[in-house]
Design an enzyme around this catalytic site. Structure first.
Site, mmCIF file in Angstrom:
data_model
loop_
_atom_site.group_PDB
_atom_site.id
_atom_site.type_symbol
_atom_site.label_atom_id
_atom_site.label_comp_id
_atom_site.label_asym_id
_atom_site.label_seq_id
_atom_site.Cartn_x
_atom_site.Cartn_y
_atom_site.Cartn_z
ATOM 1 N N LYS A 197 0.772 -1.307 0.064
ATOM 2 C CA LYS A 197 -0.155 0.078 0.014
ATOM 3 C C LYS A 197 0.988 1.506 0.013
ATOM 4 C CE LYS A 197 -4.054 -1.941 0.048
ATOM 5 N NZ LYS A 197 -3.641 -3.279 -0.201
HETATM 6 C C1 LIG Z 1 -10.178 -2.397 -1.760
HETATM 7 C C2 LIG Z 1 -9.434 -3.245 -0.616
HETATM 8 N N1 LIG Z 1 -10.213 -3.312 0.254
HETATM 9 C C3 LIG Z 1 -9.735 -3.974 1.545
HETATM 10 C C4 LIG Z 1 -8.554 -4.578 1.286
HETATM 11 C C5 LIG Z 1 -8.007 -5.304 2.728
HETATM 12 O O1 LIG Z 1 -6.654 -4.834 3.240
HETATM 13 P P1 LIG Z 1 -5.920 -5.677 4.470
HETATM 14 O O2 LIG Z 1 -5.198 -6.560 3.604
HETATM 15 O O3 LIG Z 1 -5.360 -4.491 5.055
HETATM 16 O O4 LIG Z 1 -6.956 -6.441 5.185
HETATM 17 C C6 LIG Z 1 -7.851 -4.738 0.145
HETATM 18 C C7 LIG Z 1 -6.381 -5.236 0.139
HETATM 19 O O5 LIG Z 1 -5.798 -5.285 -0.711
HETATM 20 C C8 LIG Z 1 -8.337 -4.043 -0.763
HETATM 21 O O6 LIG Z 1 -7.461 -3.732 -2.097
#
Ligand SMILES: Cc1ncc(COP(=O)(O)O)c(C=O)c1O
Length: 394
Positions: A197
């Site tokens: 990210k």
């Molecule tokens: C659009 C979206 N929402 C939620 C997430 C979930 O993030 P995390 O891996 O921090 O839980 C991601 C992960 O890449 C994502 O791309």
């Protein structure tokens, strides 16, 4: 990109080199910060996490930020504090990472998929309103790729009792159409600090919000439902009494000081990392406009208010070239192009949602491809990506 960036030394444009779609940009400062925490004797959630939360809150103009284990956890806890449960419906896009909908299932509710705009790849107030029923309790708005949806306009048209939760996993640093930073809307805004990210702490996430009571509740829920955080549990003179006061079933969804140390450095370096992403996006944007005008990048992806977490393009189906073939050819040439995302309503887990009539989601889902972008990709690597894309599409 920092002069002492760790990743700077790695990529070489040799035959065997591979340019991944996302790559964290960690340098000497991050290594020193993590080392400092390792040596401190406290690596779990503590004072470093509190400092990171405060710095995040200042940065995005939100009164409260609660750091949690992931964006998935942030969204799950957000639904929980709005009381979403069995029998409720939550509207969300199908063109997203699975966790946006999975968290709805965790709460025993039903995800209802809505369509997107074919140029921004994001939900719109209109596509959401079409799916509202008396059971709708919340909406999950995904700021796809780093393009921030106009949540102020959405708030104006959406019935007041329906909560808006923003999935801002891609959108740290993005701005709404009114120029305000994502996180400052007053909704529950969920960020991801996962490895690739824009602000990376390997894993992690946060909820930004205005409501003090909900912030306190999320703080407790991230630690099993205990009324105080681990830091105070081991340092506060009355901690034993606090621990005995477990009233509600919470989760194990806390952050750690090791991650917070990384995050605080990344936050200090954020503007320069973002300006590097903008330069890479500009290379792609200019190249496509000049050489491949039928390949459509996401709307506004080169604009300032876009966070440029992804650089998504559409390989139009009506051309004779198919997206999956392009993807395979690019991978063979060492370009880590990828698909964000295959629509969820077509996946076995969600097939029984009996979703139909999402024409733009299906169209974009069949054509979308993302080019490598990160704060550590070099300009010459981006030019290399363009060259290879040209070779494949010529
Ligand atoms: C659009 C979206 N929402 C939620 C997430 C979930 O993030 P995390 O891996 O921090 O839980 C991601 C992960 O890449 C994502 O791309």
């Amino acid at each position: 990109m920092g002069k002492d960036s760790v990743s700077e030394k790695k990529p070489k444009l040799m035959k065997k080199s591979y340019i991944p779609f996302g790559r964290p940009d960690y340098g000497r400062e991050e290594i020193q910060a993590v080392t400092r925490i390792l040596r401190s004797g406290w690596i779990g959630m503590g004072s470093e996490t509190i400092k990171f939360e405060k710095e995040l809150a200042r940065r995005i103009h939100a009164p409260h930020v609660v750091a949690v284990g992931s964006c998935t956890a942030a969204m799950m806890l957000s639904l929980h504090v709005f009381g979403v449960g069995k029998g409720d419906e939550v509207i969300c896009p199908s063109l997203t990472w699975c966790s946006t909908a999975n968290v709805v299932l965790y709460q025993g509710a039903r995800p209802v998929f809505c369509d997107i705009d074919p140029t921004t790849f994001c939900v719109t107030p209109g596509s959401i309103l079409e799916k509202v029923t008396p059971r709708t309790k919340a909406v999950m708005v995904v700021h796809f790729g780093g393009f921030a949806v106009d949540v102020l306009r959405l708030r104006l048209v959406l019935p007041k009792h329906i909560a808006i939760i923003e999935d801002a996993a891609h959108a740290f640093g993005a701005r709404y159409p009114n120029g305000e930073l994502v996180g400052s809307s007053g909704n529950l805004v969920c960020f991801s600090f996962y490895a690739n990210k824009n602000l990376s702490t390997a894993e992690g996430g946060a909820v930004a919000l205005f409501d003090q009571k909900k912030a306190d509740k999320i703080r407790s829920l991230r630690q099993h439902g205990l009324p105080i955080d681990a830091w105070k549990r081991f340092t506060h003179p009355k901690a034993i009494l606090f621990s005995a006061a477990l009233k509600e079933l919470g989760y194990k969804a806390n952050y750690t000081d090791l991650q917070a140390a990384l995050g605080r450095v990344q936050l200090r370096r954020f503007s320069s990392m973002q300006s590097h992403r903008s330069k890479i996006a500009a290379v792609y944007g200019k190249f496509l406009k000049k050489n491949l005008p039928w390949v459509l990048p996401q709307a506004s992806v080169t604009c300032d208010r876009h966070a440029k977490h992804l650089f998504p393009i559409r390989i139009r189906k009506n051309s004779r070239i198919k997206r999956n073939w392009v993807l395979r050819e690019l991978r063979k040439k060492g370009i880590g192009a990828t698909v964000h995302y295959a629509p969820l309503h077509k996946m076995p887990l969600y097939e029984n949602s009996k979703t139909n009539n999402l024409p733009f989601t299906e169209e974009v889902g069949a054509e979308i491809l993302t080019l490598p972008i990160s704060a550590s990709i070099q300009r010459r690597e981006a030019i290399w990506v363009c060259k290879k894309l040209m070779e494949v599409l010529k």
